[in-house]
Design an enzyme around this catalytic site. Structure first.
Site, PDB file in Angstrom:
ATOM      1  N   GLU A 182       7.893   3.601  14.748  1.00  0.00           N
ATOM      2  CA  GLU A 182       8.728   4.055  13.647  1.00  0.00           C
ATOM      3  C   GLU A 182       8.608   5.572  13.590  1.00  0.00           C
ATOM      4  O   GLU A 182       7.781   6.166  14.258  1.00  0.00           O
ATOM      5  CB  GLU A 182       8.260   3.433  12.334  1.00  0.00           C
ATOM      6  CG  GLU A 182       8.372   1.924  12.337  1.00  0.00           C
ATOM      7  CD  GLU A 182       8.148   1.332  10.962  1.00  0.00           C
ATOM      8  OE1 GLU A 182       7.006   0.941  10.684  1.00  0.00           O
ATOM      9  OE2 GLU A 182       9.113   1.306  10.171  1.00  0.00           O
ATOM     10  N   CYS A 206      -3.043   1.456   6.614  1.00  0.00           N
ATOM     11  CA  CYS A 206      -3.215   0.831   7.934  1.00  0.00           C
ATOM     12  C   CYS A 206      -3.861   1.822   8.891  1.00  0.00           C
ATOM     13  O   CYS A 206      -4.654   1.458   9.740  1.00  0.00           O
ATOM     14  CB  CYS A 206      -1.879   0.339   8.464  1.00  0.00           C
ATOM     15  SG  CYS A 206      -0.588   1.564   8.359  1.00  0.00           S
ATOM     16  N   GLU A 240       4.094  -3.423  12.625  1.00  0.00           N
ATOM     17  CA  GLU A 240       3.132  -2.366  12.322  1.00  0.00           C
ATOM     18  C   GLU A 240       2.021  -3.037  11.544  1.00  0.00           C
ATOM     19  O   GLU A 240       2.196  -3.354  10.361  1.00  0.00           O
ATOM     20  CB  GLU A 240       3.849  -1.265  11.524  1.00  0.00           C
ATOM     21  CG  GLU A 240       3.212   0.081  11.695  1.00  0.00           C
ATOM     22  CD  GLU A 240       2.165   0.305  10.652  1.00  0.00           C
ATOM     23  OE1 GLU A 240       0.991  -0.058  10.907  1.00  0.00           O
ATOM     24  OE2 GLU A 240       2.515   0.829   9.590  1.00  0.00           O
ATOM     25  N   ASN A 251       0.823  -1.226   0.000  1.00  0.00           N
ATOM     26  CA  ASN A 251       0.000   0.000   0.000  1.00  0.00           C
ATOM     27  C   ASN A 251       0.853   1.270   0.000  1.00  0.00           C
ATOM     28  O   ASN A 251       0.466   2.274  -0.582  1.00  0.00           O
ATOM     29  CB  ASN A 251      -0.999  -0.011   1.160  1.00  0.00           C
ATOM     30  CG  ASN A 251      -0.352  -0.180   2.510  1.00  0.00           C
ATOM     31  OD1 ASN A 251       0.731  -0.749   2.630  1.00  0.00           O
ATOM     32  ND2 ASN A 251      -1.011   0.307   3.536  1.00  0.00           N
TER      33      ASN A 251
HETATM   34  P1  NAI Z   1       0.687  -9.608   4.170  1.00  0.00           P
HETATM   35  O1  NAI Z   1       0.799  -9.142   5.554  1.00  0.00           O
HETATM   36  O2  NAI Z   1       0.676 -11.074   3.957  1.00  0.00           O
HETATM   37  O3  NAI Z   1       1.869  -8.997   3.273  1.00  0.00           O
HETATM   38  C1  NAI Z   1       2.758  -7.986   3.705  1.00  0.00           C
HETATM   39  C2  NAI Z   1       4.184  -8.388   3.375  1.00  0.00           C
HETATM   40  O4  NAI Z   1       4.517  -9.581   4.073  1.00  0.00           O
HETATM   41  C3  NAI Z   1       4.443  -8.692   1.904  1.00  0.00           C
HETATM   42  O5  NAI Z   1       5.739  -8.255   1.555  1.00  0.00           O
HETATM   43  C4  NAI Z   1       4.391 -10.205   1.860  1.00  0.00           C
HETATM   44  O6  NAI Z   1       5.090 -10.776   0.772  1.00  0.00           O
HETATM   45  C5  NAI Z   1       5.056 -10.543   3.165  1.00  0.00           C
HETATM   46  N1  NAI Z   1       4.767 -11.876   3.683  1.00  0.00           N
HETATM   47  C6  NAI Z   1       3.660 -12.648   3.480  1.00  0.00           C
HETATM   48  N2  NAI Z   1       3.766 -13.805   4.140  1.00  0.00           N
HETATM   49  C7  NAI Z   1       4.960 -13.790   4.781  1.00  0.00           C
HETATM   50  C8  NAI Z   1       5.634 -14.696   5.642  1.00  0.00           C
HETATM   51  N3  NAI Z   1       5.097 -15.865   5.974  1.00  0.00           N
HETATM   52  N4  NAI Z   1       6.820 -14.338   6.140  1.00  0.00           N
HETATM   53  C9  NAI Z   1       7.378 -13.151   5.840  1.00  0.00           C
HETATM   54  N5  NAI Z   1       6.799 -12.262   5.016  1.00  0.00           N
HETATM   55  C10 NAI Z   1       5.595 -12.572   4.502  1.00  0.00           C
HETATM   56  O7  NAI Z   1      -0.610  -8.939   3.574  1.00  0.00           O
HETATM   57  P2  NAI Z   1      -1.367  -9.195   2.178  1.00  0.00           P
HETATM   58  O8  NAI Z   1      -1.613 -10.642   1.982  1.00  0.00           O
HETATM   59  O9  NAI Z   1      -0.669  -8.481   1.109  1.00  0.00           O
HETATM   60  O10 NAI Z   1      -2.740  -8.468   2.455  1.00  0.00           O
HETATM   61  C11 NAI Z   1      -3.713  -9.107   3.275  1.00  0.00           C
HETATM   62  C12 NAI Z   1      -4.410  -8.088   4.119  1.00  0.00           C
HETATM   63  O11 NAI Z   1      -3.504  -7.520   5.044  1.00  0.00           O
HETATM   64  C13 NAI Z   1      -4.973  -6.902   3.381  1.00  0.00           C
HETATM   65  O12 NAI Z   1      -6.222  -7.189   2.853  1.00  0.00           O
HETATM   66  C14 NAI Z   1      -5.020  -5.864   4.447  1.00  0.00           C
HETATM   67  O13 NAI Z   1      -6.190  -5.989   5.212  1.00  0.00           O
HETATM   68  C15 NAI Z   1      -3.839  -6.186   5.319  1.00  0.00           C
HETATM   69  N6  NAI Z   1      -2.684  -5.341   5.050  1.00  0.00           N
HETATM   70  C16 NAI Z   1      -2.354  -4.384   5.975  1.00  0.00           C
HETATM   71  C17 NAI Z   1      -1.296  -3.536   5.743  1.00  0.00           C
HETATM   72  C18 NAI Z   1      -0.923  -2.486   6.717  1.00  0.00           C
HETATM   73  O14 NAI Z   1      -0.290  -1.518   6.348  1.00  0.00           O
HETATM   74  N7  NAI Z   1      -1.258  -2.633   7.970  1.00  0.00           N
HETATM   75  C19 NAI Z   1      -0.504  -3.592   4.509  1.00  0.00           C
HETATM   76  C20 NAI Z   1      -0.902  -4.651   3.619  1.00  0.00           C
HETATM   77  C21 NAI Z   1      -1.975  -5.476   3.896  1.00  0.00           C
END
Ligand code: NAI
Ligand code: MG
Length: 502
Positions: A482, A305, A271, A173
């Site tokens: 952060e 977020c 975060e 994002n």
């Molecule tokens: P995610 O948390 O899985 O992805 C974020 C990062 O973590 C990406 O770089 C991903 O490749 C990495 N990642 C995924 N699995 C991992 C693992 N097992 N070990 C280490 N790194 C890993 O989130 P995703 O699937 O992209 O989105 C799912 C939901 O998460 C979204 O619908 C949203 O609700 C939420 N989200 C929240 C964010 C925030 O800023 N708080 C940012 C992105 C998503």
């Protein structure tokens, strides 16, 4: 890297709209000062959410690539970076800040193509990244320790040492902002980096690593491995050569990262998500509050977020406020990010389905849709993953759409009888990232700010503040901070030295 003086900003936008891509995007991982092929030589596609089509390929990294990147970071940390003079570290970060500015258009166009966000927001993110490097550049030679009064027979003092090799797991994002907010303080503290950007948005982290190299960062100090969370992210967070992990993303993945970190007692900053309340009281400046609420939920199509995804409105002004808000939401233009719409697409087909599912379930349960409520496409092309700016009302505190993070342009409305009721509703959440308060009574504003369980509270301007102000969550929104000087501490470990001197 082409600079903005060679190709003007508008040219890059026009060219990207015409070709559907950007020439000269980085290829490979960035390891040990240059781009390298992935060990298994596999590639993946990245999508332009504004068209819903792939526009470029990038390296699909695996554990072998992570091993190379961690070895490169470890070597650079131990042989060069931790002993580089603080003033010199600061100069490199300052040069990086200027180079980010010089490459503003190119970075912004890459960010818009990859994430979908409107180009004006992407430019803002790139400027913010430059500012982040400027801020931490000035901190490198001010990481001062203390001395402790033990009397005439002792000398005791503390020093702040870099934690070592830091891993940065970055979401889709805010790709460049999140990278910068981790890289700059880590480098300022003297750490070496291995980053894993999201597979939906791999490019600007790679471009940033290249810029840092051009700014004079020694080879190996900043490495970027691209690929999926399972294949590249998980091996990085499990890696015994990592001393600290900064993770930004979902609660589910954050939990896995924390478990992986537990094996080696690796430090973590998490975060995670939010369901942040915007409390609007009857004595607020209505125009200011309406503008604030709109930005809080529709900027970046709500995929923030810290989005203000719950409006808690005091009942006497509710009808007037919601009517005005709905009219403004319906008037927002949607379109491909490069055409400068008010609201861009959401980042992926999966995210679009997830958003639509939340709204469909709320509708089934009898919620009222005051604006939006449908998936749609770019009106110019009929393509892309868009969701209308949406307002959902007639909700009760336990409803899914009040409690769960939607991560899309969907505002859930809750009614409050008074300020205390608003406070109770605001805190009735598993999350505690940020909160907004709109009121002309400063006493009430600060009383609520004190009692709201959140890492950051905005009064009369949502998203107020900048890199100077610490940011992070409470409860399931995570822990650690952060930004600000507090953010720098995550990348330092304090050593105290006590000596008998008589
Ligand atoms: P995610 O948390 O899985 O992805 C974020 C990062 O973590 C990406 O770089 C991903 O490749 C990495 N990642 C995924 N699995 C991992 C693992 N097992 N070990 C280490 N790194 C890993 O989130 P995703 O699937 O992209 O989105 C799912 C939901 O998460 C979204 O619908 C949203 O609700 C939420 N989200 C929240 C964010 C925030 O800023 N708080 C940012 C992105 C998503
Ligand atoms: Mg993409």
């Amino acid at each position: 890297m082409t600079t903005s003086t060679e190709t003007s900003g508008t040219d890059l936008v026009t060219e990207a709209l015409r070709t559907g891509t950007l020439a000269g995007l980085p290829e490979g991982h960035f390891i040990n000062g240059g781009f390298v092929r992935p060990a298994h030589n596999r590639r993946m596609e990245s999508f332009d959410p504004g068209r819903g089509e792939a526009f470029a390929e990038f390296a699909a990294g695996t554990a072998e690539d992570v091993d190379d990147a961690v070895a490169s970071a470890r070597h650079a940390f131990e042989t060069v970076w931790r002993d580089t003079l603080p003033v010199e570290r600061g100069r490199i970060l300052m040069r990086a800040s200027r180079l980010i500015q010089d490459n503003l258009e190119r970075l912004a166009v890459a960010e818009t193509l990859d994430s979908g966000k409107p180009i004006a927001e992407a430019r803002g993110d790139v400027r913010g990244a430059a500012r982040t490097f400027e801020y931490y550049a000035g901190a490198c030679d001010k990481l001062e320790g203390e001395s402790f009064p033990l009397g005439p027979d002792y000398l005791a003092y503390s020093i702040h040492e870099p934690v070592g090799v830091t891993a940065h797991i970055i979401p889709w994002n805010f790709p460049i902002s999140t990278a910068a907010r981790g890289f700059a303080p880590a480098l300022a503290a003297g750490c070496a980096i291995v980053a894993k950007p999201a597979e939906q948005t791999p490019f600007t982290a790679l471009m940033l690593a290249e810029i840092l190299s051009q700014a004079g960062l020694p080879d190996g100090v900043c490495n970027v491995v691209t690929g999926t969370g399972a294949e590249a992210g998980a091996p990085l967070t499990r890696h015994p050569g990592i001393d600290h992990i900064t993770f930004t993303g979902s609660v589910a993945t954050g939990r896995q990262v924390m478990k992986a970190a537990a094996d080696d007692i690796t430090r973590v900053v998490l975060e995670l998500g939010g369901k942040s309340p915007v409390v609007v009281l009857k004595d607020c400046d209505l125009d200011q509050a309406i503008a604030g609420v709109l930005g809080a939920i529709y900027e970046n199509a709500g995929q923030i977020c810290s989005a203000g995804s719950r409006l808690i409105i005091e009942r006497p002004i509710q009808d007037e406020f919601l009517a005005a808000l709905a009219a403004r939401a319906k008037a927002l233009s949607l379109g491909h990010g490069l055409r400068g719409p008010d609201v861009g697409p959401v980042n992926s087909a999966a995210q679009l389905d997830k958003i639509a599912g939340f709204v469909a379930r709320a509708r089934q349960q009898g919620a009222e849709i005051l604006a939006g409520g449908k998936a749609t496409t770019d009106p110019e092309t009929g393509k892309g993953w868009f969701y209308e700016p949406t307002i959902v009302a007639r909700l009760s505190p336990r409803d899914e759409i009040v409690q769960e993070e939607v991560f899309g342009p969907v505002l859930a409305v809750q009614s409050a009888e008074d300020a205390d009721h608003a406070l109770a509703l605001a805190n009735d959440s598993q999350y505690g990232l940020v909160a907004g308060v709109y009121t002309s009574d400063l006493g009430t504003a600060h009383r609520l700010a004190r009692r709201i369980d959140a890492g950051q509270v905005f009064i009369n301007e949502y998203f107020a503040g900048g890199i100077e102000v610490p940011f992070g969550g409470n409860k399931k929104s995570g822990f650690g901070r952060e930004k600000g000087l507090e953010g720098l501490k995550s990348y330092c470990k304090t050593k105290s030295v006590a000596a008998r001197i008589t």
